[in-house]
Each structure stands twice: as C-alpha cells, then as structure tokens.
Enzyme design. Structure first.
Site, PDB file in Angstrom:
ATOM      1  N   GLN A 193       0.813  -1.222   0.000  1.00 24.62           N
ATOM      2  CA  GLN A 193       0.000   0.000   0.000  1.00 24.62           C
ATOM      3  C   GLN A 193       0.847   1.272   0.000  1.00 24.62           C
ATOM      4  OE1 GLN A 193      -3.165   0.197  -0.500  1.00 24.62           O
ATOM      5  NE2 GLN A 193      -3.825  -1.920  -0.198  1.00 24.62           N
ATOM      6  N   CYS A 339      -9.892  -6.817  -0.373  1.00 26.96           N
ATOM      7  CA  CYS A 339      -9.013  -7.732  -1.108  1.00 26.96           C
ATOM      8  C   CYS A 339      -8.872  -9.042  -0.343  1.00 26.96           C
ATOM      9  CB  CYS A 339      -7.646  -7.105  -1.327  1.00 26.96           C
ATOM     10  SG  CYS A 339      -6.860  -6.610   0.180  1.00 26.96           S
TER      11      CYS A 339
END
Ligand code: PLP
Length: 393
Positions: A193, A339
């Site tokens: 991320q 996810c």
C-alpha cells in the site's frame, strides 16, 4: 447511473502505458510484430522479448529504490511474494539443519491475511510467532514488542506492513528495522500500500525483502514482485525451472511484468504529485463528512496515515446498510478488507484495535485515486445523507 470509484486500496484502474504493453504481447498471426515468445527461449521469438523483461526489472527497481534490477523477482501477486518471503525464510532455516522452534517470526495482529496465514502455517510446522498488538488508534504497541524481544532466542524474521490497507496507518518502519537488526534478524516489508501514497524508498528503509503488487499502482492484476536484497537467500517455493534468476520456476508472464514496469515508470513520474492530490481529496472528504454528519469517528485521524485513505464509523449506522445504500447510488467503497477473499465480516484490524464485532463490521473505508474529484465527494455526501437518516431512525 453515475459510477464513482473510491476503493483504490482494493485495486486501481490500469494505466494507459500498461494497457498498451498488455496488448503488445497479445499479437496474433495477422499482426506484423509477433510478440508471443517465451522469454526463456534462446531463438528469435524469445530473444526479442528478453530486453523488455529486463527493462521491467529496472523500472520497478527504480520506483522502489532497489540498488539493482536483479534484486526484483516477479511473482503472480503480492500474496505470493509475502508467502515466498515468510515460508522461504523458514524453509531455508530448516534446510540448513536448524530446529523449527529456533525460527521466530515477529509480526503484527493487523497484517494482511497473506502474512497472517503464512505465519499460522509455519507456526503449525513448529516455528514460534509473536503477533504484536496495536492500540485503539491502530499504532503498534512497541513497548509490548520490546518486552517480547527479550523473551525469545533464535533466528528472527520480522514481517510488517509499511501501511495498513484498511486504516491507512503507517507503521514505524525505521524503528522496527532497528529492533530487527539489534537481534541480527532479517526484515520483510509488506510495501503493497506504500507506493504513491507515502514517502517510500528502499534507500530510506533498507529492508532485506519487500513485497509489491502491480494492480495497486495502475498495473495489471496477477503480477507482483518480491525485492530480495543482494546476498539474501530464500528457499524457493516454486520448483521446476530456472526462471526469474532461478528464484521462481514457471513460464514468465511477460505481458504482465512488462505492464507492471510501465505502471511503475508512470507512477515514478507523478508520485509526489499524486500523493498531494489524494491527500487534498481525503482532507476535503473528512472535513465535509464531519461538518455534515454527527457521530463521525475517523480512525487514526492524528496518526501518520497514507495520503489517500479514510476509514470511519458513523454512530448508529451499520456497515452493510451503508455499503448497500452507497452501492445503489453507484459508489464503490469498502468495508473491512475488500481484497481479503471478497468477504464482508468484522475486520480483524478493527477487532485488534479493540472495537466490538458490530462496530468492526460497520467501518467504511474510502480510498482515493488522483483522478477523483471534489464533485464526487459532494455526490458521496448527498448520497450518504438519506442512508444515515433512514438507518438512524
Ligand atoms: N498486502 C497488503 C497490505 C494488501 O493491501 C494486499 C491487497 O490488498 C496484499 C498484501 C495482497 O496483494 P495482491 O492482491 O497482489 O495479492
């Protein structure tokens, strides 16, 4: 119906150059350029693609701040990269004749499932694992980690995320790395991320291994990378070929890795600009949300956070109602970790932060991309109002 995408931590739209790369490798008999070869072949069909494959390593290495392109090993996704780092380090330890119990993994309770499941797997095989807790703001409880460090003896692997995919909270990577090196450990960073959403470079964070994912930065799904610092070794997980410099057997997904390289190059050009843009949108979003609604709890608001991420709870509003209402209005956001196998359950991250199951399932994550706009934020607020009124009644 309008469609607004505010879920960029789950996945991103593909970059133009990455799309062109995918198409470039999809040539048929009719096309003059026949780019269908196997990179490992020594004849013309393979040779002509090899330099594109090598260039992809260079571009990803450049983006993440690796010293050498050979330190990048392409995989099928970051989940695979994480599995490779954790299991590969453990299997190498066993291969060298050491006892499983002498292998100690330090990680946190709020990691992505790829880390947590890999940790549980090696734990079943005898490794010892310490899951560092977080406080109610989602920050690591470093004092608990320090205490635990004094209790273990053996070979250490640290595996932590750079930033949390749900809350956006950034972990103190340098401090963790210092702790790891003080016990002669090796460090794996889940940097999935981080790219384009915080200041990130392996030059600043000189870890031993780091995982990345193409589809989080405008690349295609199904491609990831594991950075393996020169001199560091892992036991391979895939056997049956010498691809990726003997580290990952299997015919190379040349279109995917070249497209990843293109996305990396594109991001490299605009990274700080994109961070500024998403932070501006995120700040505007949070300001409007708190001005318009009562009982807003923005998680980790005063902690170091990814520029694009806002996770919040609204008093008296259940997550499912909110998510379904927003979806009906064409707005894509996430509750819990999208996810994570597509399931909507109480987020393990929020449970670790001390929220109860209802609250943990009610948090909503909004994650911006540089192409989102103020108009979309206003549309979101207008769509949210009737949902909140209805559910609070
Ligand atoms: N690690 C983090 C922090 C993530 O957010 C994700 C996916 O969202 C992953 C790992 C897994 O990435 P991939 O989808 O490439 O397997």
């Amino acid at each position: 119906m309008k469609q607004i995408y505010l879920d960029h931590n789950a996945t991103t739209l593909i970059e133009e150059s990455a799309k062109s790369a995918l198409l470039f490798f999809s040539s048929t008999e009719k096309d003059s350029d026949k780019n269908f070869g196997n990179v490992s072949s020594v004849h013309w069909a393979g040779r002509k693609l090899k330099s594109a494959w090598e260039e992809a390593h260079e571009k990803v290495a450049e983006l993440v701040g690796a010293e050498r392109p050979e330190e990048i090993c392409f995989t099928s996704c970051a989940t695979e990269s994480i599995n490779f780092a954790i299991k590969g380090a453990f299997f190498k330890h066993l291969e060298e004749g050491f006892k499983p119990t002498d292998f100690i993994l330090f990680t946190s309770q709020v990691e992505h499932e790829a880390t947590l499941e890999s940790a549980r797997f090696i734990e079943r095989l005898g490794a010892r694992v310490f899951y560092c807790p977080v406080d109610d703001q989602g920050s690591l409880r470093m004092e608990v980690l320090d205490q635990a460090l004094t209790k273990y003896k053996g070979r250490f692997l640290f595996s932590f995320m750079a930033a949390n995919n749900e809350t956006g909270i950034i972990f103190p990577i340098e401090e963790l790395l210092r702790r790891c090196k003080s016990v002669d450990g090796v460090f794996h960073l889940d940097a999935v991320q981080a790219l384009g959403k915080m200041e990130f470079s392996l030059k600043t964070f000189p870890v031993d291994f780091a995982s990345f994912s193409a589809h989080k930065i405008g690349g295609p799904k199904g491609v990831g990378a594991l950075y393996i610092k020169r001199g560091q070794k892992l036991e391979n997980l895939m056997h049956g070929g010498a691809q990726e410099r003997k580290r990952r057997a299997g015919t190379i997904n040349v279109a995917g890795v070249v497209a990843f390289g293109c996305a990396a190059q594109a991001l490299n050009l605009v990274s700080s600009q994109s961070q500024e843009q998403t932070q501006r949108l995120r700040d505007e979003f949070e300001a409007k949300l708190t001005a318009r609604f009562s009982g807003v709890n923005i998680l980790g608001k005063n902690q170091p956070r990814l520029s694009n991420t806002s996770m919040f709870l609204l008093d008296g509003v259940r997550g499912e109602a909110l998510l379904m209402g927003l979806d009906l209005a064409g707005i894509a956001v996430s509750s819990g970790s999208a996810c994570n196998s597509g399931s909507i359950g109480p987020s393990h991250v929020l449970l670790a932060m001390g929220f109860d199951k209802v609250a943990a399932a009610s948090a909503v994550r909004v994650s911006f991309g540089a192409r989102n706009s103020s108009e979309e934020i206003d549309y979101f607020m207008n769509a949210l109002e009737p949902i909140v009124k209805r559910t609070r009644k």
